[in-house]
Design a protein around this motif. Structure first.
Motif, PDB file in Angstrom:
ATOM      1  N   SER A   1      39.558  58.486  39.437  1.00 59.58           N
ATOM      2  CA  SER A   1      40.559  58.116  40.441  1.00 59.58           C
ATOM      3  C   SER A   1      40.098  56.918  41.259  1.00 59.58           C
ATOM      4  O   SER A   1      40.883  56.006  41.553  1.00 59.58           O
ATOM      5  CB  SER A   1      40.845  59.300  41.371  1.00 59.58           C
ATOM      6  N   GLN A   2      38.818  56.886  41.618  1.00 64.03           N
ATOM      7  CA  GLN A   2      38.319  55.756  42.394  1.00 64.03           C
ATOM      8  C   GLN A   2      38.315  54.474  41.566  1.00 64.03           C
ATOM      9  O   GLN A   2      38.548  53.383  42.093  1.00 64.03           O
ATOM     10  CB  GLN A   2      36.913  56.065  42.930  1.00 64.03           C
ATOM     11  N   ALA A   3      38.080  54.581  40.264  1.00 63.27           N
ATOM     12  CA  ALA A   3      38.149  53.403  39.401  1.00 63.27           C
ATOM     13  C   ALA A   3      39.569  52.850  39.359  1.00 63.27           C
ATOM     14  O   ALA A   3      39.782  51.627  39.373  1.00 63.27           O
ATOM     15  CB  ALA A   3      37.679  53.763  37.990  1.00 63.27           C
ATOM     16  N   ILE A   4      40.553  53.738  39.299  1.00 60.27           N
ATOM     17  CA  ILE A   4      41.960  53.310  39.294  1.00 60.27           C
ATOM     18  C   ILE A   4      42.313  52.618  40.605  1.00 60.27           C
ATOM     19  O   ILE A   4      42.975  51.577  40.631  1.00 60.27           O
ATOM     20  CB  ILE A   4      42.873  54.528  39.047  1.00 60.27           C
ATOM     21  N   LEU A   5      41.855  53.175  41.718  1.00 62.61           N
ATOM     22  CA  LEU A   5      42.124  52.557  43.014  1.00 62.61           C
ATOM     23  C   LEU A   5      41.414  51.209  43.134  1.00 62.61           C
ATOM     24  O   LEU A   5      41.970  50.257  43.692  1.00 62.61           O
ATOM     25  CB  LEU A   5      41.684  53.497  44.137  1.00 62.61           C
ATOM     26  N   ASP A   6      40.191  51.122  42.603  1.00 59.42           N
ATOM     27  CA  ASP A   6      39.505  49.826  42.553  1.00 59.42           C
ATOM     28  C   ASP A   6      40.388  48.793  41.867  1.00 59.42           C
ATOM     29  O   ASP A   6      40.577  47.672  42.364  1.00 59.42           O
ATOM     30  CB  ASP A   6      38.202  49.934  41.741  1.00 59.42           C
ATOM     31  N   ALA A   7      40.894  49.157  40.691  1.00 59.93           N
ATOM     32  CA  ALA A   7      41.678  48.226  39.882  1.00 59.93           C
ATOM     33  C   ALA A   7      42.918  47.744  40.625  1.00 59.93           C
ATOM     34  O   ALA A   7      43.262  46.555  40.573  1.00 59.93           O
ATOM     35  CB  ALA A   7      42.074  48.888  38.568  1.00 59.93           C
ATOM     36  N   ALA A   8      43.584  48.661  41.317  1.00 62.68           N
ATOM     37  CA  ALA A   8      44.804  48.294  42.034  1.00 62.68           C
ATOM     38  C   ALA A   8      44.508  47.309  43.162  1.00 62.68           C
ATOM     39  O   ALA A   8      45.223  46.316  43.346  1.00 62.68           O
ATOM     40  CB  ALA A   8      45.467  49.551  42.589  1.00 62.68           C
ATOM     41  N   VAL A   9      43.437  47.571  43.926  1.00 64.56           N
ATOM     42  CA  VAL A   9      43.074  46.677  45.033  1.00 64.56           C
ATOM     43  C   VAL A   9      42.592  45.338  44.492  1.00 64.56           C
ATOM     44  O   VAL A   9      42.940  44.271  45.020  1.00 64.56           O
ATOM     45  CB  VAL A   9      42.002  47.327  45.923  1.00 64.56           C
ATOM     46  N   LEU A  10      41.814  45.364  43.420  1.00 66.03           N
ATOM     47  CA  LEU A  10      41.318  44.125  42.831  1.00 66.03           C
ATOM     48  C   LEU A  10      42.471  43.222  42.389  1.00 66.03           C
ATOM     49  O   LEU A  10      42.480  42.019  42.677  1.00 66.03           O
ATOM     50  CB  LEU A  10      40.421  44.445  41.642  1.00 66.03           C
ATOM     51  N   ALA A  11      43.450  43.790  41.707  1.00 65.18           N
ATOM     52  CA  ALA A  11      44.595  43.002  41.254  1.00 65.18           C
ATOM     53  C   ALA A  11      45.373  42.420  42.425  1.00 65.18           C
ATOM     54  O   ALA A  11      45.805  41.264  42.393  1.00 65.18           O
ATOM     55  CB  ALA A  11      45.505  43.866  40.387  1.00 65.18           C
ATOM     56  N   ALA A  12      45.543  43.230  43.463  1.00 67.49           N
ATOM     57  CA  ALA A  12      46.286  42.756  44.635  1.00 67.49           C
ATOM     58  C   ALA A  12      45.580  41.581  45.299  1.00 67.49           C
ATOM     59  O   ALA A  12      46.220  40.597  45.708  1.00 67.49           O
ATOM     60  CB  ALA A  12      46.470  43.898  45.628  1.00 67.49           C
ATOM     61  N   GLU A  13      44.264  41.669  45.410  1.00 67.59           N
ATOM     62  CA  GLU A  13      43.519  40.591  46.061  1.00 67.59           C
ATOM     63  C   GLU A  13      43.498  39.326  45.201  1.00 67.59           C
ATOM     64  O   GLU A  13      43.596  38.209  45.718  1.00 67.59           O
ATOM     65  CB  GLU A  13      42.093  41.051  46.367  1.00 67.59           C
ATOM     66  N   LEU A  14      43.385  39.481  43.894  1.00 67.50           N
ATOM     67  CA  LEU A  14      43.375  38.309  43.022  1.00 67.50           C
ATOM     68  C   LEU A  14      44.740  37.623  42.983  1.00 67.50           C
ATOM     69  O   LEU A  14      44.822  36.416  42.731  1.00 67.50           O
ATOM     70  CB  LEU A  14      42.956  38.708  41.609  1.00 67.50           C
ATOM     71  N   ALA A  15      45.799  38.391  43.243  1.00 64.92           N
ATOM     72  CA  ALA A  15      47.142  37.808  43.252  1.00 64.92           C
ATOM     73  C   ALA A  15      47.468  37.123  44.575  1.00 64.92           C
ATOM     74  O   ALA A  15      48.433  36.354  44.658  1.00 64.92           O
ATOM     75  CB  ALA A  15      48.177  38.889  42.970  1.00 64.92           C
ATOM     76  N   ALA A  16      46.677  37.379  45.610  1.00 64.93           N
ATOM     77  CA  ALA A  16      46.928  36.791  46.922  1.00 64.93           C
ATOM     78  C   ALA A  16      46.499  35.321  46.941  1.00 64.93           C
ATOM     79  O   ALA A  16      45.667  34.902  46.138  1.00 64.93           O
ATOM     80  CB  ALA A  16      46.177  37.574  47.997  1.00 64.93           C
ATOM     81  N   PRO A  17      47.058  34.526  47.849  1.00 64.80           N
ATOM     82  CA  PRO A  17      46.648  33.119  47.951  1.00 64.80           C
ATOM     83  C   PRO A  17      45.161  32.989  48.281  1.00 64.80           C
ATOM     84  O   PRO A  17      44.588  33.842  48.952  1.00 64.80           O
ATOM     85  CB  PRO A  17      47.514  32.589  49.100  1.00 64.80           C
ATOM     86  N   GLY A  18      44.546  31.930  47.787  1.00 66.09           N
ATOM     87  CA  GLY A  18      43.137  31.699  48.067  1.00 66.09           C
ATOM     88  C   GLY A  18      42.323  31.642  46.789  1.00 66.09           C
ATOM     89  O   GLY A  18      42.832  31.868  45.690  1.00 66.09           O
ATOM     90  N   ASP A  19      41.024  31.345  46.943  1.00 59.72           N
ATOM     91  CA  ASP A  19      40.194  31.212  45.752  1.00 59.72           C
ATOM     92  C   ASP A  19      39.665  32.567  45.292  1.00 59.72           C
ATOM     93  O   ASP A  19      39.697  33.556  46.014  1.00 59.72           O
ATOM     94  CB  ASP A  19      39.055  30.216  45.977  1.00 59.72           C
ATOM     95  N   THR A  20      39.166  32.599  44.061  1.00 55.41           N
ATOM     96  CA  THR A  20      38.725  33.843  43.449  1.00 55.41           C
ATOM     97  C   THR A  20      37.530  34.480  44.158  1.00 55.41           C
ATOM     98  O   THR A  20      37.546  35.689  44.426  1.00 55.41           O
ATOM     99  CB  THR A  20      38.398  33.613  41.963  1.00 55.41           C
ATOM    100  N   PRO A  21      36.466  33.739  44.478  1.00 55.64           N
ATOM    101  CA  PRO A  21      35.345  34.382  45.176  1.00 55.64           C
ATOM    102  C   PRO A  21      35.767  35.072  46.477  1.00 55.64           C
ATOM    103  O   PRO A  21      35.298  36.178  46.778  1.00 55.64           O
ATOM    104  CB  PRO A  21      34.380  33.219  45.441  1.00 55.64           C
ATOM    105  N   ALA A  22      36.652  34.440  47.245  1.00 54.89           N
ATOM    106  CA  ALA A  22      37.110  35.056  48.489  1.00 54.89           C
ATOM    107  C   ALA A  22      37.902  36.326  48.198  1.00 54.89           C
ATOM    108  O   ALA A  22      37.778  37.334  48.914  1.00 54.89           O
ATOM    109  CB  ALA A  22      37.967  34.066  49.274  1.00 54.89           C
ATOM    110  N   ALA A  23      38.710  36.307  47.137  1.00 54.84           N
ATOM    111  CA  ALA A  23      39.479  37.491  46.764  1.00 54.84           C
ATOM    112  C   ALA A  23      38.558  38.643  46.375  1.00 54.84           C
ATOM    113  O   ALA A  23      38.793  39.801  46.748  1.00 54.84           O
ATOM    114  CB  ALA A  23      40.418  37.166  45.610  1.00 54.84           C
ATOM    115  N   LEU A  24      37.498  38.344  45.647  1.00 60.01           N
ATOM    116  CA  LEU A  24      36.564  39.393  45.232  1.00 60.01           C
ATOM    117  C   LEU A  24      35.803  39.965  46.421  1.00 60.01           C
ATOM    118  O   LEU A  24      35.509  41.162  46.455  1.00 60.01           O
ATOM    119  CB  LEU A  24      35.592  38.839  44.193  1.00 60.01           C
ATOM    120  N   ARG A  25      35.484  39.147  47.386  1.00 62.58           N
ATOM    121  CA  ARG A  25      34.793  39.655  48.572  1.00 62.58           C
ATOM    122  C   ARG A  25      35.740  40.544  49.404  1.00 62.58           C
ATOM    123  O   ARG A  25      35.308  41.532  49.999  1.00 62.58           O
ATOM    124  CB  ARG A  25      34.266  38.496  49.414  1.00 62.58           C
TER     125      ARG A  25
END
Length: 222
Positions: free
Chosen positions: A141-165
């Protein structure tokens, strides 16, 4: 195994977290290459428990009907002793599931929470980021939640390193708390196991209540 495209995002591992991340990115119009050492993905013949917050994320990705068709809704949460005797039970879910025919023994393996999950354009998710005891039935379940948050941050404006942080800042404290909660639950259950039977039901109820409070707090559930 890899997908046949030229996406800029590479996901190492076609496990629950990796495949959910690929689906979540695809839903936001972002392609990804998924790398997997196995030649094909096969059923392993085992079951896992998926918590409600993760089911909500999978449903949002269009998997609700498939999960309902193939999954077994939880009927009851039980604690049993080594003889298979029920020490404590609590109804769970919205409708009956399938009763277990055996009491499996699961090795308790985890890892101390990491101080960071990556740097630059690299990060971790799932067991690679926060391997936890299976006692809380929360790893997938935590892996699934990780994936959802990761996708949301990568889709947001800004560069990739900032999204990952931002992703790490959102998920690492939550998963760290759950890793520790799983350890605490294991320690408490081991202590209860050597106690008197008449005292176990109340103690187990308290353990379950405390664990649920940690998880719900981290998922923003009131």
């Amino acid at each position: 195994m890899s997908t046949d495209n030229t996406a800029d995002i590479v996901i190492a591992g076609a496990g629950i977290g990796g495949l959910t991340a690929a689906l979540a990115l695809h839903a936001r119009g972002i392609g990804a290459i998924v790398l997997e050492a196995a030649d094909e993905i096969r059923p392993l013949g085992v079951g896992i428990n998926i918590q409600p917050a993760a089911i909500a994320e999978l449903t949002a990705l269009g998997l609700g009907e498939a999960i309902a068709a193939t999954g077994i809704p939880t009927r009851e949460h039980r604690y049993l002793d080594y003889r298979g005797r029920v020490l404590w039970a609590e109804p769970r879910g919205s409708r009956p599931g399938t009763p277990a025919r055996s009491t499996p023994s699961t090795p308790m393996v985890d890892r101390d929470p990491l101080p960071s999950w990556g740097r630059g354009r690299v990060t971790l998710l799932g067991d690679g980021a926060h391997l936890m005891y299976p006692i809380g039935a929360n790893g997938a379940s935590q892996a699934i939640l990780d994936a959802a948050v990761l996708a949301a941050e990568l889709a947001a404006p800004g560069d990739t390193p900032a999204a990952l942080r931002r992703y790490e800042a959102a998920r690492r404290p939550a998963t760290t708390a759950i890793v520790h909660a799983n350890r605490d639950m294991d320690d408490a259950e081991r202590a209860i196991a050597v106690g008197r039977d008449e005292n176990k039901a109340g103690a187990i109820a308290g353990i379950t209540r405390n664990y649920r409070a940690v998880v719900e707090q981290r998922h923003g559930i009131n």
